[in-house]
Design a protein around this motif. Structure first.
Motif, PDB file in Angstrom:
ATOM      1  N   THR A  51     -47.611  54.649  -5.349  1.00 55.75           N
ATOM      2  CA  THR A  51     -47.451  55.863  -6.140  1.00 55.75           C
ATOM      3  C   THR A  51     -47.236  57.058  -5.225  1.00 55.75           C
ATOM      4  OG1 THR A  51     -48.912  54.967  -7.846  1.00 55.75           O
ATOM      5  CG2 THR A  51     -48.533  57.337  -7.879  1.00 55.75           C
ATOM      6  N   PHE A  52     -46.214  57.842  -5.528  1.00 57.17           N
ATOM      7  CA  PHE A  52     -45.971  59.112  -4.855  1.00 57.17           C
ATOM      8  C   PHE A  52     -46.478  60.219  -5.774  1.00 57.17           C
ATOM      9  CE2 PHE A  52     -43.082  56.501  -2.516  1.00 57.17           C
ATOM     10  CZ  PHE A  52     -42.826  57.144  -1.316  1.00 57.17           C
ATOM     11  N   VAL A  53     -47.327  61.089  -5.260  1.00 57.52           N
ATOM     12  CA  VAL A  53     -47.788  62.252  -6.020  1.00 57.52           C
ATOM     13  C   VAL A  53     -47.186  63.496  -5.385  1.00 57.52           C
ATOM     14  CG1 VAL A  53     -49.911  61.208  -6.888  1.00 57.52           C
ATOM     15  CG2 VAL A  53     -49.933  62.353  -4.669  1.00 57.52           C
ATOM     16  N   THR A  67     -54.718  53.984 -10.952  1.00 64.76           N
ATOM     17  CA  THR A  67     -53.824  53.040 -10.267  1.00 64.76           C
ATOM     18  C   THR A  67     -54.510  52.226  -9.182  1.00 64.76           C
ATOM     19  OG1 THR A  67     -53.165  54.662  -8.597  1.00 64.76           O
ATOM     20  CG2 THR A  67     -51.828  54.544 -10.630  1.00 64.76           C
ATOM     21  N   GLY A  68     -55.595  52.761  -8.647  1.00 59.82           N
ATOM     22  CA  GLY A  68     -56.209  52.120  -7.481  1.00 59.82           C
ATOM     23  C   GLY A  68     -55.464  52.439  -6.200  1.00 59.82           C
ATOM     24  N   CYS A  69     -54.393  53.210  -6.281  1.00 60.82           N
ATOM     25  CA  CYS A  69     -53.637  53.603  -5.091  1.00 60.82           C
ATOM     26  C   CYS A  69     -54.447  54.642  -4.319  1.00 60.82           C
ATOM     27  CB  CYS A  69     -52.282  54.187  -5.482  1.00 60.82           C
ATOM     28  SG  CYS A  69     -51.152  52.991  -6.217  1.00 60.82           S
ATOM     29  N   ARG A  70     -54.545  54.438  -3.010  1.00 54.52           N
ATOM     30  CA  ARG A  70     -55.303  55.331  -2.154  1.00 54.52           C
ATOM     31  C   ARG A  70     -54.502  55.601  -0.879  1.00 54.52           C
ATOM     32  NH1 ARG A  70     -57.981  55.241  -6.192  1.00 54.52           N
ATOM     33  NH2 ARG A  70     -60.138  54.667  -6.481  1.00 54.52           N
ATOM     34  N   LEU A  71     -54.729  56.785  -0.311  1.00 48.74           N
ATOM     35  CA  LEU A  71     -54.085  57.106   0.968  1.00 48.74           C
ATOM     36  C   LEU A  71     -54.482  56.083   2.025  1.00 48.74           C
ATOM     37  CD1 LEU A  71     -54.447  60.995   1.180  1.00 48.74           C
ATOM     38  CD2 LEU A  71     -52.310  59.714   1.060  1.00 48.74           C
ATOM     39  N   LEU A  76     -50.833  55.250  -1.785  1.00 50.54           N
ATOM     40  CA  LEU A  76     -50.666  56.575  -2.369  1.00 50.54           C
ATOM     41  C   LEU A  76     -49.948  57.434  -1.341  1.00 50.54           C
ATOM     42  CD1 LEU A  76     -51.382  58.383  -4.832  1.00 50.54           C
ATOM     43  CD2 LEU A  76     -53.380  59.135  -3.526  1.00 50.54           C
ATOM     44  N   LYS A  77     -48.825  57.991  -1.739  1.00 52.32           N
ATOM     45  CA  LYS A  77     -48.000  58.810  -0.854  1.00 52.32           C
ATOM     46  C   LYS A  77     -47.982  60.233  -1.397  1.00 52.32           C
ATOM     47  CE  LYS A  77     -46.700  54.959   1.191  1.00 52.32           C
ATOM     48  NZ  LYS A  77     -47.176  54.615   2.517  1.00 52.32           N
ATOM     49  N   PHE A  78     -48.210  61.205  -0.532  1.00 45.62           N
ATOM     50  CA  PHE A  78     -48.278  62.601  -0.940  1.00 45.62           C
ATOM     51  C   PHE A  78     -47.057  63.366  -0.447  1.00 45.62           C
ATOM     52  CE2 PHE A  78     -49.944  66.962   0.213  1.00 45.62           C
ATOM     53  CZ  PHE A  78     -49.873  67.457  -1.077  1.00 45.62           C
ATOM     54  N   THR A  87     -44.459  59.492  -9.088  1.00 43.42           N
ATOM     55  CA  THR A  87     -43.511  58.391  -9.216  1.00 43.42           C
ATOM     56  C   THR A  87     -44.260  57.102  -8.943  1.00 43.42           C
ATOM     57  OG1 THR A  87     -41.677  59.780  -8.502  1.00 43.42           O
ATOM     58  CG2 THR A  87     -41.354  57.400  -8.334  1.00 43.42           C
ATOM     59  N   PHE A  88     -44.112  56.166  -9.874  1.00 43.51           N
ATOM     60  CA  PHE A  88     -44.799  54.882  -9.812  1.00 43.51           C
ATOM     61  C   PHE A  88     -43.773  53.810  -9.495  1.00 43.51           C
ATOM     62  CE2 PHE A  88     -46.812  57.847 -12.648  1.00 43.51           C
ATOM     63  CZ  PHE A  88     -48.136  57.823 -12.234  1.00 43.51           C
TER      64      PHE A  88
END
Length: 195
Positions: A51-53, A67-71, A76-78, A87-88
């Motif tokens: 996931t991009f935030v 999502t469980g997405c983490r840096l 997890l993309k910032f 964006t998923f």
């Protein structure tokens, strides 16, 4: 996937309080996962999702909870664009959807609950009830996640020839026969300055 209310409670715990941004983030992430057909983003489907935030606000914490997405997992993309959007990406299928909060949702929240003076309170109530189409814009997109950006990537670790600090994930440049970290390569662009 947990229920909306369960995810909101988890987001509140992770973030420290419940606010309109948390509600947007939970709904945005649930919608993104649903559109991609990812039913258990923190379970059996956990390695499928990146996931991009685009904002470093409350919604980002909620998106991470859902999502469980983490840096730290590199999922997890910032991108610091100041937009309430994410964006998923389903790595298994290559499909990606960008979801952004509609600016018009704020005015709609005021119209729905004019008797509530506190902006956060009327948004929190309205954002729970609005349809996805009133709350979000959706756009199917193409995102290339380079191999060195993938979760689990193990790149070579190199020391900077100037500061001696270790550098991971190919975040270095070579200049005049030297390996430089990005900080030493462009000291004027550092987020910090030595004192």
């Amino acid at each position: 996937m947990d229920t909306f209310d369960d995810l909101l409670k988890q987001a509140e715990i992770a973030h420290g309080h419940l606010c309109a941004g948390q509600i947007l983030g939970v709904r945005m992430a649930m919608l993104g996962c649903a559109r991609l057909g990812i039913e258990e983003p923190r379970g059996t489907d956990r390695k499928r999702l990146v996931t991009f935030v685009e904002i470093d606000r409350c919604a980002t914490d909620a998106i991470g909870v859902v999502t469980g997405c983490r840096l730290g997992k590199r999922a997890l993309k910032f991108r610091d664009w100041g937009k309430m959007a994410a964006t998923f990406i389903d790595l298994a299928s290559g499909r990606a959807i960008r979801i952004s909060a509609k600016e018009s949702s704020k005015a709609l929240a005021r119209e729905m609950y004019p008797e509530i003076e506190n902006k956060n309170q009327h948004q929190m109530r309205a954002y729970r009830e609005m349809s996805d189409s009133d709350l979000f814009d959706e756009q199917w997109v193409r995102v290339t996640v380079e191999p060195n950006e993938m979760p689990g990537y193990k790149g070579e670790r190199i020391a900077c020839d100037i500061c001696g600090e270790g550098i991971n994930y190919d975040r270095f440049i070579r200049r005049d026969g030297k390996t430089l970290c990005l900080s030493c390569a462009a000291p004027e662009e550092r987020y910090y300055q030595p004192v």
